[in-house]
Motif scaffolding. Sequence first.
Motif, PDB file in Angstrom:
ATOM      1  N   GLY A  28       0.805  -1.215   0.000  1.00  0.00           N
ATOM      2  CA  GLY A  28       0.000   0.000   0.000  1.00  0.00           C
ATOM      3  C   GLY A  28       0.837   1.264   0.000  1.00  0.00           C
ATOM      4  O   GLY A  28       0.423   2.291  -0.561  1.00  0.00           O
ATOM      5  N   GLN A  29       2.016   1.212   0.596  1.00  0.00           N
ATOM      6  CA  GLN A  29       2.884   2.388   0.618  1.00  0.00           C
ATOM      7  C   GLN A  29       3.437   2.678  -0.780  1.00  0.00           C
ATOM      8  O   GLN A  29       3.583   3.835  -1.169  1.00  0.00           O
ATOM      9  CB  GLN A  29       4.023   2.179   1.613  1.00  0.00           C
ATOM     10  CG  GLN A  29       3.538   2.025   3.044  1.00  0.00           C
ATOM     11  CD  GLN A  29       4.665   2.133   4.035  1.00  0.00           C
ATOM     12  OE1 GLN A  29       5.650   2.823   3.802  1.00  0.00           O
ATOM     13  NE2 GLN A  29       4.528   1.454   5.165  1.00  0.00           N
ATOM     14  N   GLU A  84       1.893   1.849  -3.575  1.00  0.00           N
ATOM     15  CA  GLU A  84       0.753   2.351  -4.335  1.00  0.00           C
ATOM     16  C   GLU A  84       0.440   3.794  -3.978  1.00  0.00           C
ATOM     17  O   GLU A  84       0.069   4.595  -4.848  1.00  0.00           O
ATOM     18  CB  GLU A  84      -0.460   1.461  -4.066  1.00  0.00           C
ATOM     19  CG  GLU A  84      -0.297   0.037  -4.594  1.00  0.00           C
ATOM     20  CD  GLU A  84      -1.413  -0.885  -4.132  1.00  0.00           C
ATOM     21  OE1 GLU A  84      -2.266  -0.414  -3.330  1.00  0.00           O
ATOM     22  OE2 GLU A  84      -1.432  -2.065  -4.549  1.00  0.00           O
ATOM     23  N   ALA A  85       0.620   4.151  -2.706  1.00  0.00           N
ATOM     24  CA  ALA A  85       0.378   5.524  -2.280  1.00  0.00           C
ATOM     25  C   ALA A  85       1.376   6.478  -2.935  1.00  0.00           C
ATOM     26  O   ALA A  85       1.021   7.585  -3.356  1.00  0.00           O
ATOM     27  CB  ALA A  85       0.467   5.625  -0.765  1.00  0.00           C
ATOM     28  N   LEU A 105       2.923   6.054  -5.778  1.00  0.00           N
ATOM     29  CA  LEU A 105       2.594   6.177  -7.195  1.00  0.00           C
ATOM     30  C   LEU A 105       1.362   7.055  -7.395  1.00  0.00           C
ATOM     31  O   LEU A 105       1.259   7.798  -8.379  1.00  0.00           O
ATOM     32  CB  LEU A 105       2.355   4.791  -7.800  1.00  0.00           C
ATOM     33  CG  LEU A 105       3.567   3.847  -7.830  1.00  0.00           C
ATOM     34  CD1 LEU A 105       3.149   2.457  -8.286  1.00  0.00           C
ATOM     35  CD2 LEU A 105       4.666   4.399  -8.745  1.00  0.00           C
ATOM     36  N   SER A 106       0.424   6.989  -6.438  1.00  0.00           N
ATOM     37  CA  SER A 106      -0.828   7.747  -6.579  1.00  0.00           C
ATOM     38  C   SER A 106      -0.632   9.254  -6.438  1.00  0.00           C
ATOM     39  O   SER A 106      -1.456  10.038  -6.915  1.00  0.00           O
ATOM     40  CB  SER A 106      -1.856   7.265  -5.546  1.00  0.00           C
ATOM     41  OG  SER A 106      -1.438   7.619  -4.230  1.00  0.00           O
ATOM     42  N   ILE A 107       0.437   9.673  -5.767  1.00  0.00           N
ATOM     43  CA  ILE A 107       0.677  11.114  -5.607  1.00  0.00           C
ATOM     44  C   ILE A 107       1.596  11.666  -6.702  1.00  0.00           C
ATOM     45  O   ILE A 107       2.055  12.805  -6.616  1.00  0.00           O
ATOM     46  CB  ILE A 107       1.261  11.436  -4.221  1.00  0.00           C
ATOM     47  CG1 ILE A 107       2.622  10.751  -4.030  1.00  0.00           C
ATOM     48  CG2 ILE A 107       0.291  11.034  -3.124  1.00  0.00           C
ATOM     49  CD1 ILE A 107       3.319  11.134  -2.726  1.00  0.00           C
ATOM     50  N   GLY A 108       1.879  10.827  -7.695  1.00  0.00           N
ATOM     51  CA  GLY A 108       2.625  11.305  -8.859  1.00  0.00           C
ATOM     52  C   GLY A 108       4.090  10.951  -8.893  1.00  0.00           C
ATOM     53  O   GLY A 108       4.807  11.377  -9.812  1.00  0.00           O
ATOM     54  N   THR A 155       7.319   8.674  -9.623  1.00  0.00           N
ATOM     55  CA  THR A 155       7.657   7.605 -10.560  1.00  0.00           C
ATOM     56  C   THR A 155       8.020   6.352  -9.752  1.00  0.00           C
ATOM     57  O   THR A 155       8.300   6.443  -8.550  1.00  0.00           O
ATOM     58  CB  THR A 155       8.850   8.004 -11.438  1.00  0.00           C
ATOM     59  OG1 THR A 155      10.012   8.142 -10.599  1.00  0.00           O
ATOM     60  CG2 THR A 155       8.583   9.315 -12.162  1.00  0.00           C
ATOM     61  N   THR A 200       9.544   6.405  -6.023  1.00  0.00           N
ATOM     62  CA  THR A 200       8.850   5.693  -4.954  1.00  0.00           C
ATOM     63  C   THR A 200       9.803   4.728  -4.242  1.00  0.00           C
ATOM     64  O   THR A 200       9.799   4.623  -3.007  1.00  0.00           O
ATOM     65  CB  THR A 200       7.653   4.903  -5.522  1.00  0.00           C
ATOM     66  OG1 THR A 200       6.758   5.807  -6.164  1.00  0.00           O
ATOM     67  CG2 THR A 200       6.916   4.164  -4.415  1.00  0.00           C
TER      68      THR A 200
END
Length: 230
Positions: free
Chosen positions: A126-127, A129-130, A132-135, A137, A141
């Motif tokens: 989840g970390q 994915e988080a 990546l979700s805030i932009g 690369t 990440t």
Amino acid sequence: MVNYDISKVFDMLPNIASALPMTIIVLSLTTLLGSLLGGLLAWAQLSEEKNLANIARIYVFILRCTPPIVLLFLVFYGVPEFLNWWLGLDINGWPKLFFVLLTMVLLFAALISEVFKAAYVSIPKGQIEAGLSIGLTPEQTFWRITAPQAFRVALPNMTTAVLNLMRDAALAYTIGFIDVMGAGNLLISRNMGNYSLETYTAVALIYWGVALILSISARLIEQSLTVKER
């Protein structure tokens, strides 16, 4: 009854300690180069490319199952023969440090790759994915989120791996390499076998000192990372 002269231990310490820089060089370069190769092996094992992952797993399995002294002899005696047969290259005159480093790097990489792999897998997905979700690369990440946490998780096992490396590298005296253990055995030969127990006590004291410094340093780094995380 064996006579044990404790004063001889302290008399021999300076002579044996003069070889400590060579032991430190082996430990430092092996840790650096072995960690780089180990990181690649860990990445390969986690790769979605099955052939690459299988090759990495086979390498790790073989090296982890090979006794260090056997690997050392295979490298020291086998690599020169192989290169001479394959490329006509004669490396028999190369420094023994090269063969010791090659052996220890190959072995350490296999062991540390398992540490890196376990540490990476322990980080919640989840970390990632988080990030990546805030932009960020995938590379950002990894370096900003995954790597710092994985390093903290891996640190205790990394310390153990380095201490095991120090123990395994002591076997290099069997090919005439002069590090702390080699200096101790050389001193015993010069004394014609006398004061062997005192000599090995001095050798042990030096190794214990190095191990203590490594353990304390790792503990301080771990505490520092914990404070920063909080």
